[in-house]
Design a protein around this motif. Structure first.
Motif, PDB file in Angstrom:
ATOM      1  N   LEU A   1      18.430  22.494  18.625  1.00 13.86           N
ATOM      2  CA  LEU A   1      19.536  21.536  18.724  1.00 13.86           C
ATOM      3  C   LEU A   1      19.959  21.307  20.176  1.00 13.86           C
ATOM      4  O   LEU A   1      20.821  20.478  20.446  1.00 13.86           O
ATOM      5  N   PHE A   2      19.341  22.051  21.109  1.00 12.37           N
ATOM      6  CA  PHE A   2      19.701  22.013  22.524  1.00 12.37           C
ATOM      7  C   PHE A   2      18.529  21.499  23.354  1.00 12.37           C
ATOM      8  O   PHE A   2      17.378  21.732  23.017  1.00 12.37           O
ATOM      9  N   VAL A   3      18.844  20.853  24.473  1.00 10.35           N
ATOM     10  CA  VAL A   3      17.808  20.487  25.441  1.00 10.35           C
ATOM     11  C   VAL A   3      17.417  21.744  26.213  1.00 10.35           C
ATOM     12  O   VAL A   3      18.105  22.772  26.152  1.00 10.35           O
ATOM     13  N   ASP A   4      16.297  21.669  26.942  1.00  8.93           N
ATOM     14  CA  ASP A   4      15.811  22.843  27.678  1.00  8.93           C
ATOM     15  C   ASP A   4      16.821  23.342  28.715  1.00  8.93           C
ATOM     16  O   ASP A   4      17.057  24.535  28.839  1.00  8.93           O
ATOM     17  N   ASP A   5      17.381  22.431  29.472  1.00 10.52           N
ATOM     18  CA  ASP A   5      18.356  22.785  30.508  1.00 10.52           C
ATOM     19  C   ASP A   5      19.750  22.741  29.889  1.00 10.52           C
ATOM     20  O   ASP A   5      20.467  21.752  30.009  1.00 10.52           O
ATOM     21  N   CYS A   6      20.125  23.820  29.189  1.00  2.72           N
ATOM     22  CA  CYS A   6      21.363  23.800  28.401  1.00  2.72           C
ATOM     23  C   CYS A   6      22.240  24.989  28.746  1.00  2.72           C
ATOM     24  O   CYS A   6      21.846  25.886  29.485  1.00  2.72           O
ATOM     25  N   LYS A   7      23.429  24.955  28.169  1.00  5.09           N
ATOM     26  CA  LYS A   7      24.357  26.080  28.292  1.00  5.09           C
ATOM     27  C   LYS A   7      25.087  26.246  26.970  1.00  5.09           C
ATOM     28  O   LYS A   7      25.522  25.264  26.368  1.00  5.09           O
ATOM     29  N   TYR A   8      25.186  27.503  26.525  1.00  3.62           N
ATOM     30  CA  TYR A   8      25.989  27.867  25.355  1.00  3.62           C
ATOM     31  C   TYR A   8      26.834  29.056  25.779  1.00  3.62           C
ATOM     32  O   TYR A   8      26.302  30.068  26.251  1.00  3.62           O
ATOM     33  N   ALA A   9      28.145  28.913  25.636  1.00  2.00           N
ATOM     34  CA  ALA A   9      29.030  30.003  26.040  1.00  2.00           C
ATOM     35  C   ALA A   9      30.171  30.139  25.047  1.00  2.00           C
ATOM     36  O   ALA A   9      30.638  29.151  24.476  1.00  2.00           O
ATOM     37  N   ILE A  10      30.597  31.375  24.854  1.00  2.00           N
ATOM     38  CA  ILE A  10      31.810  31.651  24.084  1.00  2.00           C
ATOM     39  C   ILE A  10      32.840  32.109  25.113  1.00  2.00           C
ATOM     40  O   ILE A  10      32.670  33.140  25.764  1.00  2.00           O
ATOM     41  N   HIS A  11      33.886  31.311  25.251  1.00  2.00           N
ATOM     42  CA  HIS A  11      34.874  31.478  26.316  1.00  2.00           C
ATOM     43  C   HIS A  11      36.268  31.534  25.681  1.00  2.00           C
ATOM     44  O   HIS A  11      36.827  30.494  25.348  1.00  2.00           O
ATOM     45  N   PRO A  12      36.820  32.719  25.482  1.00  2.00           N
ATOM     46  CA  PRO A  12      38.127  32.831  24.818  1.00  2.00           C
ATOM     47  C   PRO A  12      39.187  31.933  25.468  1.00  2.00           C
ATOM     48  O   PRO A  12      39.220  31.786  26.692  1.00  2.00           O
ATOM     49  N   ARG A  13      40.036  31.354  24.629  1.00  2.00           N
ATOM     50  CA  ARG A  13      41.021  30.364  25.082  1.00  2.00           C
ATOM     51  C   ARG A  13      41.862  30.853  26.261  1.00  2.00           C
ATOM     52  O   ARG A  13      42.086  30.110  27.222  1.00  2.00           O
ATOM     53  N   ASP A  14      42.365  32.086  26.215  1.00  2.00           N
ATOM     54  CA  ASP A  14      43.203  32.588  27.315  1.00  2.00           C
ATOM     55  C   ASP A  14      42.468  32.489  28.649  1.00  2.00           C
ATOM     56  O   ASP A  14      43.031  32.037  29.644  1.00  2.00           O
ATOM     57  N   ASN A  15      41.212  32.914  28.676  1.00  2.00           N
ATOM     58  CA  ASN A  15      40.429  32.847  29.911  1.00  2.00           C
ATOM     59  C   ASN A  15      40.103  31.407  30.282  1.00  2.00           C
ATOM     60  O   ASN A  15      40.160  31.031  31.450  1.00  2.00           O
ATOM     61  N   TYR A  16      39.755  30.607  29.281  1.00  2.00           N
ATOM     62  CA  TYR A  16      39.405  29.202  29.530  1.00  2.00           C
ATOM     63  C   TYR A  16      40.578  28.453  30.165  1.00  2.00           C
ATOM     64  O   TYR A  16      40.426  27.787  31.195  1.00  2.00           O
ATOM     65  N   VAL A  17      41.755  28.592  29.571  1.00  2.00           N
ATOM     66  CA  VAL A  17      42.938  27.883  30.062  1.00  2.00           C
ATOM     67  C   VAL A  17      43.323  28.363  31.464  1.00  2.00           C
ATOM     68  O   VAL A  17      43.723  27.569  32.313  1.00  2.00           O
ATOM     69  N   ALA A  18      43.163  29.665  31.718  1.00  2.00           N
ATOM     70  CA  ALA A  18      43.520  30.231  33.025  1.00  2.00           C
ATOM     71  C   ALA A  18      42.447  29.986  34.083  1.00  2.00           C
ATOM     72  O   ALA A  18      42.636  30.338  35.247  1.00  2.00           O
ATOM     73  N   GLY A  19      41.316  29.398  33.680  1.00  2.00           N
ATOM     74  CA  GLY A  19      40.244  29.145  34.635  1.00  2.00           C
ATOM     75  C   GLY A  19      39.466  30.401  35.007  1.00  2.00           C
ATOM     76  O   GLY A  19      38.777  30.432  36.025  1.00  2.00           O
ATOM     77  N   LEU A  20      39.573  31.428  34.171  1.00  3.20           N
ATOM     78  CA  LEU A  20      38.855  32.683  34.416  1.00  3.20           C
ATOM     79  C   LEU A  20      37.500  32.645  33.726  1.00  3.20           C
ATOM     80  O   LEU A  20      37.336  31.967  32.720  1.00  3.20           O
ATOM     81  N   GLU A  21      36.566  33.403  34.229  1.00  2.00           N
ATOM     82  CA  GLU A  21      35.252  33.441  33.580  1.00  2.00           C
ATOM     83  C   GLU A  21      35.361  34.273  32.313  1.00  2.00           C
ATOM     84  O   GLU A  21      35.685  33.753  31.297  1.00  2.00           O
ATOM     85  N   GLY A  22      35.106  35.529  32.314  1.00  2.00           N
ATOM     86  CA  GLY A  22      35.332  36.402  31.161  1.00  2.00           C
ATOM     87  C   GLY A  22      34.780  35.874  29.843  1.00  2.00           C
ATOM     88  O   GLY A  22      35.510  35.789  28.859  1.00  2.00           O
ATOM     89  N   TYR A  23      33.512  35.509  29.809  1.00  2.00           N
ATOM     90  CA  TYR A  23      32.884  34.996  28.594  1.00  2.00           C
ATOM     91  C   TYR A  23      32.522  36.147  27.665  1.00  2.00           C
ATOM     92  O   TYR A  23      32.193  37.245  28.115  1.00  2.00           O
ATOM     93  N   TRP A  24      32.515  35.891  26.361  1.00  2.00           N
ATOM     94  CA  TRP A  24      31.975  36.858  25.407  1.00  2.00           C
ATOM     95  C   TRP A  24      30.452  36.756  25.381  1.00  2.00           C
ATOM     96  O   TRP A  24      29.767  37.730  25.143  1.00  2.00           O
ATOM     97  N   LEU A  25      29.953  35.558  25.589  1.00  2.00           N
ATOM     98  CA  LEU A  25      28.518  35.319  25.581  1.00  2.00           C
ATOM     99  C   LEU A  25      28.255  34.132  26.498  1.00  2.00           C
ATOM    100  O   LEU A  25      28.992  33.145  26.467  1.00  2.00           O
ATOM    101  N   TYR A  26      27.204  34.234  27.310  1.00  2.00           N
ATOM    102  CA  TYR A  26      26.882  33.157  28.238  1.00  2.00           C
ATOM    103  C   TYR A  26      25.361  33.021  28.303  1.00  2.00           C
ATOM    104  O   TYR A  26      24.663  33.915  28.799  1.00  2.00           O
ATOM    105  N   LEU A  27      24.854  31.927  27.769  1.00  3.87           N
ATOM    106  CA  LEU A  27      23.422  31.636  27.760  1.00  3.87           C
ATOM    107  C   LEU A  27      23.232  30.326  28.509  1.00  3.87           C
ATOM    108  O   LEU A  27      23.808  29.310  28.108  1.00  3.87           O
ATOM    109  N   ASP A  28      22.430  30.348  29.571  1.00  4.93           N
ATOM    110  CA  ASP A  28      22.367  29.131  30.389  1.00  4.93           C
ATOM    111  C   ASP A  28      21.001  28.461  30.436  1.00  4.93           C
ATOM    112  O   ASP A  28      20.715  27.708  31.362  1.00  4.93           O
ATOM    113  N   ASN A  29      20.172  28.712  29.418  1.00  4.51           N
ATOM    114  CA  ASN A  29      18.947  27.938  29.279  1.00  4.51           C
ATOM    115  C   ASN A  29      18.366  28.150  27.882  1.00  4.51           C
ATOM    116  O   ASN A  29      18.796  29.039  27.144  1.00  4.51           O
TER     117      ASN A  29
END
Length: 162
Positions: free
Chosen positions: A37-65
């Protein structure tokens, strides 16, 4: 492909179909189809709302291809141990947010329920999908999917993609 080349209602339908197809693939435990369902050059991340809103990284999962998505599926099948369960995703509020340089932006809300083998059902997670999609070979695919859970705390292990 740009919005000038395709009717807005048609792109909204394509976006909704992609969201539903993704939910169905994950709910049916057809994990091997999920990276498709993704193109080759993709990103899938789970980024909790508190961190997302605050502009912090702190991902639960980060897949960048695409290879990392495939590796995640392989690890779920062959290496990871997690509770046997059945997920059901409810995706709603799918909204097209615009297009820029052939990249379609959308957001939607989700609710994930889980049932275990003993028949106990429970609420698992709510949140929002923030998506960037492109047409690849005439098919709409995810270029980026940021999953933003509403809570930083989970009542269980996040194994299968949200």
């Amino acid at each position: 492909m740009h919005t000038s080349d395709i009717a807005i209602d048609q792109i909204e339908q394509e976006i909704t179909r992609l969201n539903y197809r993704c939910a169905r693939i994950l709910d049916d435990d057809r994990l091997e189809e999920w990276p498709g369902l993704f193109v080759d050059d993709c990103k899938y991340a789970i980024h909790p709302r508190d961190n997302y809103v605050a502009g912090l990284e702190g991902y639960w999962l980060y897949l960048d291809n695409h290879a990392m998505l495939r590796d995640r599926v392989k690890s779920l099948r062959e290496a990871n141990l997690y509770n046997i369960h059945q997920d059901r995703r409810i995706v709603t509020g799918v909204m097209f947010d615009g297009e820029q340089d052939g990249v379609f932006h959308a957001r939607s809300s989700f609710l994930i329920l889980q049932s275990d083998v003993e028949g106990r059902g429970r609420f698992f997670c709510t949140g929002e999908y923030l998506d960037k999609m492109v047409f690849s070979g005439g098919v709409l695919k995810f270029k980026e999917r940021i999953v933003v859970p509403d809570s930083f705390n989970m009542h269980g292990l996040v194994a299968v993609p949200l």
